[in-house]
Design an enzyme around this catalytic site. Structure first.
Site, PDB file in Angstrom:
ATOM      1  CG  ASP A  67      -0.276  -0.492   2.489  1.00 13.02           C
ATOM      2  OD1 ASP A  67       0.926  -0.220   2.665  1.00 13.02           O
ATOM      3  OD2 ASP A  67      -0.947  -1.142   3.303  1.00 13.02           O
ATOM      4  CG  ASN A 136      -8.886  -1.970  12.137  1.00 10.91           C
ATOM      5  OD1 ASN A 136      -7.870  -2.484  11.683  1.00 10.91           O
ATOM      6  ND2 ASN A 136      -9.465  -0.915  11.579  1.00 10.91           N
ATOM      7  CG  HIS A 138      -5.754  -2.532   8.972  1.00 11.69           C
ATOM      8  ND1 HIS A 138      -5.939  -1.543   9.906  1.00 11.69           N
ATOM      9  CD2 HIS A 138      -4.444  -2.484   8.649  1.00 11.69           C
ATOM     10  CE1 HIS A 138      -4.785  -0.933  10.125  1.00 11.69           C
ATOM     11  NE2 HIS A 138      -3.857  -1.487   9.373  1.00 11.69           N
ATOM     12  CD  GLU A 143      -8.855   0.590   7.862  1.00 12.35           C
ATOM     13  OE1 GLU A 143      -8.784  -0.327   8.698  1.00 12.35           O
ATOM     14  OE2 GLU A 143      -8.430   1.737   8.082  1.00 12.35           O
TER      15      GLU A 143
END
Length: 243
Positions: A67, A136, A138, A143
């Site tokens: 990313d 979380n 990811h 996400e």
């Protein structure tokens, strides 16, 4: 699924670096998928040490990063291109023409996403993918959502992710709100995956990923379906697992 529990961050980093070094030694033109963030920094330091001992050679290696922040130029010190140069590429004999990071300044992000997917596919997909994991759950910047994103895509970052990344910026306001992220298709197409996790703040994400149902609200849970995935966890990250 293979779960390796180690004592601490340093041991996690050494185990991961050994796996990467083995891959590079076995296949001199390997395609590596790379992650950023604080978790893999120790792994990259260990890889550099192994390289300096003249045990591995990166001249024929190709890399794809997961990313990049959207609207940051590669010259920005907080860009992931800059991160990779500083933490790995500048210290090994890799040809930077063979190191790929999404273009965060692309005028047409949809076109850039398609271009990036095409590059990975033309390389024959990734031989070894390194992943970290967010609190979380990811992976990359995939996400929590109501579906798994397939291809590389433009992501609206969750506030939790923005808050977590604020420590790298002078202020929370400077943290990008979007990123271009490789999707699950390329991650799952990798021949081998290693996921690294360190710290108690990752413990629930690891538990949900490994022991919970496969659900896009826990993005990393899709790795339960991967045929060759290894989790390298320090004691704190593994502390909530039942096994």
């Amino acid at each position: 699924m293979n779960i390796i529990k180690v004592k601490n961050y340093d041991e996690m980093s050494k185990r991961a670096a050994f796996i990467v070094a083995s891959q590079v030694s076995i296949k001199e033109d390997s395609v590596l998928g790379l992650a950023t963030g604080s978790t893999p920094i120790g792994t990259y330091k260990q890889i550099i040490n192994i390289y300096n001992d003249k045990l591995i050679d990166f001249k024929n290696i190709t890399t794809y990063n997961l990313d990049e922040y959207y609207d940051l130029s590669e010259e920005n010190e907080q860009s992931y291109r800059c991160f990779m140069n500083q933490n790995l590429f500048n210290h090994i004999n890799i040809d930077k023409k063979n190191t790929f990071v999404p273009n965060g300044k692309a005028e047409n992000p949809e076109k850039e996403c398609k271009r990036y997917d095409s590059l990975v596919e033309k390389s024959g997909n990734i031989d070894l993918q390194i992943l970290g994991i967010g609190s979380n759950a990811h992976i990359g910047f995939n996400e929590p959502d109501d579906k798994f994103a397939k291809g590389t895509h433009l992501v609206d970052l969750k506030q939790e992710t923005i808050d977590a990344n604020a420590r790298f910026f002078k202020s929370k306001e400077e943290v990008p709100k979007k990123a271009i992220s490789m999707g699950m298709k390329n991650i799952m197409a990798a021949k081998k995956v290693i996921l690294l996790a360190s710290g108690e703040n990752k413990a629930q994400a690891i538990k949900s990923t490994i022991e919970g149902p496969i659900n896009p609200s826990v993005p990393a849970s899709i790795l339960q379906l991967h045929p060759d995935v290894t989790f390298i966890l320090d004691e704190d990250a593994a502390s909530r697992l039942n096994k």
